[in-house]
Structures are given as structure tokens and as C-alpha cells.
Design an enzyme around this catalytic site. Structure first.
Site, mmCIF file in Angstrom:
data_model
loop_
_atom_site.group_PDB
_atom_site.id
_atom_site.type_symbol
_atom_site.label_atom_id
_atom_site.label_comp_id
_atom_site.label_asym_id
_atom_site.label_seq_id
_atom_site.Cartn_x
_atom_site.Cartn_y
_atom_site.Cartn_z
ATOM 1 C CG ASP A 97 -2.121 0.785 1.181
ATOM 2 O OD1 ASP A 97 -2.096 1.819 0.504
ATOM 3 O OD2 ASP A 97 -3.120 0.421 1.826
ATOM 4 C CG ASP A 197 -3.955 6.372 0.907
ATOM 5 O OD1 ASP A 197 -4.940 5.673 1.204
ATOM 6 O OD2 ASP A 197 -3.696 7.469 1.460
ATOM 7 C CD GLU A 247 -8.585 5.469 -0.873
ATOM 8 O OE1 GLU A 247 -9.410 5.289 0.027
ATOM 9 O OE2 GLU A 247 -7.524 6.105 -0.687
ATOM 10 C CG HIS A 321 -8.596 0.409 5.833
ATOM 11 N ND1 HIS A 321 -8.527 0.170 4.481
ATOM 12 C CD2 HIS A 321 -7.992 1.611 6.030
ATOM 13 C CE1 HIS A 321 -7.903 1.166 3.893
ATOM 14 N NE2 HIS A 321 -7.570 2.053 4.811
ATOM 15 C CG ASP A 322 -10.651 4.105 4.929
ATOM 16 O OD1 ASP A 322 -10.003 4.052 5.989
ATOM 17 O OD2 ASP A 322 -10.144 4.381 3.831
HETATM 18 O O1 TEU Z 1 -8.638 6.943 2.547
HETATM 19 C C1 TEU Z 1 -9.055 8.076 1.885
HETATM 20 C C2 TEU Z 1 -10.507 8.286 1.749
HETATM 21 O O2 TEU Z 1 -10.944 8.878 0.813
HETATM 22 C C3 TEU Z 1 -11.414 7.790 2.751
HETATM 23 O O3 TEU Z 1 -11.951 6.573 2.701
HETATM 24 C C4 TEU Z 1 -11.416 8.503 4.038
HETATM 25 O O4 TEU Z 1 -10.948 7.680 5.065
HETATM 26 C C5 TEU Z 1 -12.817 8.905 4.328
HETATM 27 O O5 TEU Z 1 -13.273 9.686 3.262
HETATM 28 C C6 TEU Z 1 -12.919 9.723 5.547
HETATM 29 O O6 TEU Z 1 -14.296 9.933 5.791
HETATM 30 C C7 TEU Z 1 -7.300 6.602 2.538
HETATM 31 C C8 TEU Z 1 -7.035 5.476 3.493
HETATM 32 O O7 TEU Z 1 -7.736 4.334 3.075
HETATM 33 C C9 TEU Z 1 -7.403 5.923 4.876
HETATM 34 O O8 TEU Z 1 -7.322 4.889 5.825
HETATM 35 C C10 TEU Z 1 -6.490 7.072 5.241
HETATM 36 O O9 TEU Z 1 -6.884 7.627 6.463
HETATM 37 C C11 TEU Z 1 -6.523 8.175 4.174
HETATM 38 O O10 TEU Z 1 -6.437 7.675 2.854
HETATM 39 C C12 TEU Z 1 -5.348 9.102 4.351
HETATM 40 O O11 TEU Z 1 -4.171 8.434 4.002
#
Ligand code: TEU
Ligand code: CA
Length: 542
Positions: A97, A197, A247, A321-322
Site C-alpha cells: 500500500d 492511496d 484509490e 478499513h474505512d
Molecule cells: O482513505 C481516503 C478516503 O478517501 C477515505 O476513505 C477517508 O478515510 C474517508 O473519506 C474519511 O471519511 C485513505 C485510506 O484508506 C485511509 O485509511 C487514510 O486515512 C486516508 O487515505 C489518508 O491516508
């Protein structure tokens, strides 16, 4: 171009919560190694592991302080090398990642920038301004301003996420070269693919002057140089034939086609999150609303059909995980828990794209049901609790919103057994709470039940790897005659399958049940009535 990802399924591991090998309550690399046989038994070809690089862990590893070293909390470089080679021996490739939009403010580059070194200041996005006026009225993703003031430098720096995550300046070729170097480093170690990411946020607006106020992410999405930056990164590091996924939370369909059409030499596929916002009231994650099934179906129809027509490719998924757990969100935790988890899986795994299974999804793991603010560990949840209660929302209501929306719902430990700490750790307790239902929802109990959600996922993964209609076919959505029942057809070389999925907890009537051989269904008796049963899923070979 290698397209094996079209018939493959990816398994996502959130390392901190997967398996703890040394009894400190935190998942680690050796924990993953001890479960490789289990992952292989799912039939997946790739494993995406969330970041385990050196990090102060303010955002659980998405704040990287050193891209080429392992956070001691998760193990050592030799553990990591063993993981890559052992997975390879079992026929699975590792995807690492890469968090390249920002670094931790503890990264050496940022620390040098803070000393006023102009070379490293140009690695980030610093702007002049007096202490009271940030360069633009932008808010960051986790609440609060997207600009942080550094009094020693009399400058502000941009952070789309936490203040400890400073955005990199991709306009600077030195930055791009440093990041290519990171890719080459891991590629040489035998990594087979990469997840990038928030990759569609890397190209910032040319001028920050006179920009309106609002969410910083909105102004940086799919920026003017993003496609060039991605192509350069991919070509210069020679990862074009590897599996790569960007992403792209709220990208547009046109951009997504361009990110993934093989002729453009960018990425294998993208994640987008539009379908996971159909229960956000007015687009606000922190305002509850029941899911809008019409919007959900329309989004899938539009994206699936257009990506198919223009030779784009999507990562298809419900969980990561989000995100809160999908069975709690669109399915049922009660009587129809098993049926709804299998229906939701059928829908995703029969779509055109590469399916991702997030650890525990294959068991039907549910939301955490935390009741106290102290139960939450995620920086975003903790910030929003303060923001909501600060706006006058009662503590009870704020906790209710967070219970449904917190990213911690997806971060509770993997439920391995009905024993102590769900078999996740030998420590007195895990770093985060474990839902009580681990006593019945766990790998051990589902292994011994032929009808389990776990065994159903295995069938889905196998079907994709064997059936070209599923891996390579085109897709067309059908009108089922009922807005709670989604239907689509996949076709390849004159053959087709029809997929019918009911998103309803009740019996539902549809135009007609398709005739043909039933390849898969989540009910044990075949459907001979006019009605679909609650959360029924049927896959028919025409
Ligand atoms: O996530 C970015 C993202 O757009 C989201 O899913 C975010 O966590 C959400 O919009 C908040 O409400 C990525 C990663 O997957 C996440 O875990 C990190 O916190 C983020 O980037 C920053 O690196
Ligand atoms: Ca550990």
C-alpha cells in the site's frame, strides 16, 4: 499486457487487526504468515496488506515516516521478506500500500523542510501567509482546516488529512523520483502489485489564489496533471504488467475510464466510493439516512455499463478499513444475517471488475456496536465526536451517528475462534474492542458448517476463476420490475448468466424468474414460486 487480475480476487488485510503473533494485542507480519494457508483456501490470487512501514501511527500507518523500513510494531524486514516468499510459494502475490499523496510530518523530508532547507520545503506545499489567515479557507478530511501554520517559517503547509500528514508536491520532479525509488525497492523484493492511496488527489490546483472555501479534497480531485504523473510513475518503474489499483474516492466516470483503459498505460483498476455514499444525507457522512436503493442501482448500472463499453476496469467491493460492515449497512444482523451476507457477496462477485474481500467480510462480520467514545481509536471518529457535540448535537446522538459511520467498524479484530479475544491475540486484550458476536461469527465455526458464508465466498471466488463469462464478459443491467431487486446479465462469446439479487428483508415480486441452470443461490431449496424470498440471490446460466 497481463490481465490475470480479471479472473482473480483480492483479499485485503488490515494488519493491525488481522492476527497477533507475539501477544502485544496488535496484529503483525508474522501473524499474517501464520494464516497464509487460510487465505489460500479462499482461492484468492492477491493479498493487499495495509501499510506497515515506519510511522507514528496517528492514522494507523497512513502517515508514513519511512517507506523502506518496517514499523517494529509489525515485525522486521526479514519477516516481511519471508511473507513475500511464503505467499509466493502458495501461489499468491503481495500488493503493498503506497501512501504517496502525503508523508508523516515525522518523515525525514518534512523534518528537513522544517529547518528551512529550500530543497525539502519544495517537497511539500508551503504557502506564505500571516498567522491568522490561511492561504485558502479549506477544510481537511478529518475535520478542521487543511492548512497548518509553522511559526518558525512564517508559512502554512497543506494537509488534506490530519495535520500530521503533509501533502507532497508532485509538481517537483525530485519528489516523483523519490517515490519511483520506493516502488523499485519493493518490486525488487518480489512484491507483485501495488495499491495507491488517494491517488487522484496528487495533482493540486495551479494557483491557490481566489479559490472558494470548502473541502480541500474537492479542489484537488483528478487534478490537471494526475494522469501524466500516474503514467510516468508506472512506466518509469516498469510496473505496467503488475496489478495496480488506485484509490479514487470520488473520481468521475470519464477519469476512471482514462485511469484504467489499457491503451493509456496507467493502472489496472480503480476504487471509487460513490456507491458507499447512498446513505449520506446531502452527501454528508455524518448525517444519517436510510440507503437509497434506487441511487445504488443506478450508480452500479451507469459505472458498470460505461466501464464495459470503454474498456475500463473497476475494483468491485463493499468493505474496507474505512467503511462500516456491509451486512450491518445493507443487509441484516438478525434473522437474515446469513442470507443477506451471501446475497451482498453474490452481487459484488458476479459484477464486471476485480472483487476485493476485506478480512472478516467472508465471515459476515458486523459493525462494532461500541457505546462509549473511549471505545473508538480512529482519529476521524474522535475528531467528529468533538465537532458534532460542539455543534450542539447531544452526546447520545453523536454516539449513534458514529456507531453507524465510524471507520473503526471495519477495524475490529478478525474473528478466528470462539475462544478468548476471538483467537486474535494472547494478550489480555486487543488494541481495539471485539464485538460480542465473535462467539458465533468466527472462522472456526464457519469452517465446520458447509452452508456457511465463508464456504459460499469460496464458491464465488472459484466460479470467477473458472468461468470466463464472469471474468471477461460484458455487463448489462436489467429491469426486474421491482426497485428492491437488482438484476444484470453478463455475456461472453454467445453465452450468458443472469444475476438476480434482492436487497429486501421481505418477499418481493419481480417480472419473471429467469429460466436456466442455477449456478448458485443462497437458499437451499430452488425457487418455484413467483416471489423472491428475503435477500434471495440467484445466478442462472441461460
Ligand atoms: O482513505 C481516503 C478516503 O478517501 C477515505 O476513505 C477517508 O478515510 C474517508 O473519506 C474519511 O471519511 C485513505 C485510506 O484508506 C485511509 O485509511 C487514510 O486515512 C486516508 O487515505 C489518508 O491516508
Ligand atoms: Ca503483535
Amino acid at each position: 499486457m497481463n490481465k490475470d487480475y480479471r479472473s482473480s480476487t483480492v483479499y485485503q488485510i488490515y494488519i493491525k487487526s488481522f492476527c497477533d503473533s507475539n501477544g502485544d494485542g496488535i496484529g503483525d507480519i508474522n501473524g499474517i504468515r501464520s494464516k497464509l494457508k487460510y487465505i489460500q483456501s479462499l482461492g484468492v490470487k492477491y493479498i493487499w496488506v495495509t501499510p506497515f512501514f515506519c510511522s507514528p501511527m496517528i492514522d494507523n500507518g497512513y502517515d508514513v515516516a519511512d517507506y523502506k523500513n518496517i514499523n517494529p510494531m509489525f515485525g522486521t524486514m526479514s519477516d516481511c521478506e519471508a511473507l513475500i516468499s511464503e505467499a509466493g510459494g502458495l501461489g499468491m502475490g503481495l500488493m503493498f500500500d503506497m501512501v504517496f499523496n502525503h508523508t508523516s510530518t515525522q518523515h525525514e523530508w518534512f523534518r528537513k523542510a522544517l529547518t528551512g532547507d529550500p530543497e525539502y520545503m519544495n517537497y511539500y506545499i508551503f504557502r506564505d501567509g500571516d498567522a491568522d489567515t490561511p492561504p485558502a479557507e479549506w477544510t481537511c478530511s478529518f475535520g478542521g482546516s487543511a492548512w497548518e501554520y509553522v511559526p518558525e517559517l512564517k508559512k502554512w503547509y497543506l494537509h488534506l488529512f490530519d495535520p500530521s500528514q503533509a501533502d507532497l508536491n508532485w509538481e517537483n520532479p525530485k519528489v516523483r523520483n523519490e517515490l519511483k525509488d520506493v516502488i523499485r525497492f519493493w518490486k525488487a523484493k518480489g512484491v507483485k502489485g501495488f495499491r495507491f492511496d488517494v491517488l487522484n488527489l496528487i495533482s493540486k490546483p495551479e494557483s491557490l489564489n481566489n479559490l472558494p472555501s470548502g473541502s480541500a479534497v474537492k479542489f484537488c480531485r483528478d487534478g490537471h496533471h494526475v494522469h501524466d504523473f500516474i503514467r510516468e510513475l508506472v512506466i518509469d518503474t516498469g510496473i505496467e504488467n503488475m496489478i495496480t489499483v488506485g484509490e479514487m474516492a470520488s473520481t468521475t466516470l470519464d477519469n476512471c475510464i482514462n485511469y484504467t483503459n489499457p491503451e493509456r498505460h496507467e493502472l489496472s483498476m480503480c476504487f471509487n466510493f460513490h456507491h458507499l455514499k447512498v446513505d449520506y444525507k446531502d452527501g454528508n457522512k455524518w448525517a444519517l439516512m436510510p440507503p437509497d436503493l434506487n441511487a445504488l442501482r443506478n450508480l452500479f448500472r451507469e459505472w458498470q455499463e460505461s466501464m464495459s463499453l470503454h474498456d475500463g476496469w473497476s475494483a468491485v467491493f463493499w468493505c474496507n478499513h474505512d467503511q462500516p460492515r456491509i451486512v450491518s449497512r445493507l443487509g441484516s444482523e438478525g434473522k437474515y444475517w446469513k442470507h443477506s451476507a451471501k446475497m451482498l457477496a453474490t452481487f459484488i462477485h458476479m459484477l464486471r471488475g476485480t472483487p476485493y474481500i476485506f478480512q472478516g467480510e467472508e465471515l459476515g462480520m458486523t459493525n462494532a456496536h461500541f457505546t462509549r467514545i473511549e471505545d473508538y481509536k480512529d482519529v476521524e471518529s474522535i475528531n467528529y465526536y468533538k465537532i458534532l457535540t460542539g455543534k450542539g448535537v447531544t452526546s447520545e446522538e453523536a454516539l449513534n451517528i458514529i456507531a453507524q459511520r465510524s471507520r473503526d467498524n471495519g477495524r475490529t479484530p478478525m474473528q478466528w475462534t470462539s475462544g478468548r479475544n476471538a483467537g486474535f491475540t494472547e494478550a489480555d486484550s486487543a488494541w481495539i474492542g471485539i464485538p460480542d458476536n465473535y462467539k458465533s461469527i468466527n472462522v472456526e465455526s464457519e469452517e465446520s458448517d458447509p452452508d456457511s458464508i465463508l464456504n459460499y465466498y469460496r464458491e464465488l471466488v472459484k466460479l470467477r476463476s473458472e468461468c470466463r463469462i464472469i471474468s471477461d464478459g460484458s455487463v448489462k443491467f436489467l429491469d426486474s420490475g421491482n426497485e428492491r431487486v437488482f438484476a444484470f446479465e453478463r455475456s461472453f462469446e454467445g453465452k450468458s448468466i443472469i444475476v438476480i439479487c434482492s436487497f429486501s428483508p421481505n418477499d418481493e415480486r419481480i417480472n419473471k424468474l429467469p429460466a436456466g441452470k442455477v449456478l448458485l443461490t443462497n437458499y437451499d431449496t430452488s425457487n418455484e414460486s413467483e416471489n423472491l424470498r428475503p435477500f434471495e440471490a440467484i445466478v442462472v446460466l441461460k
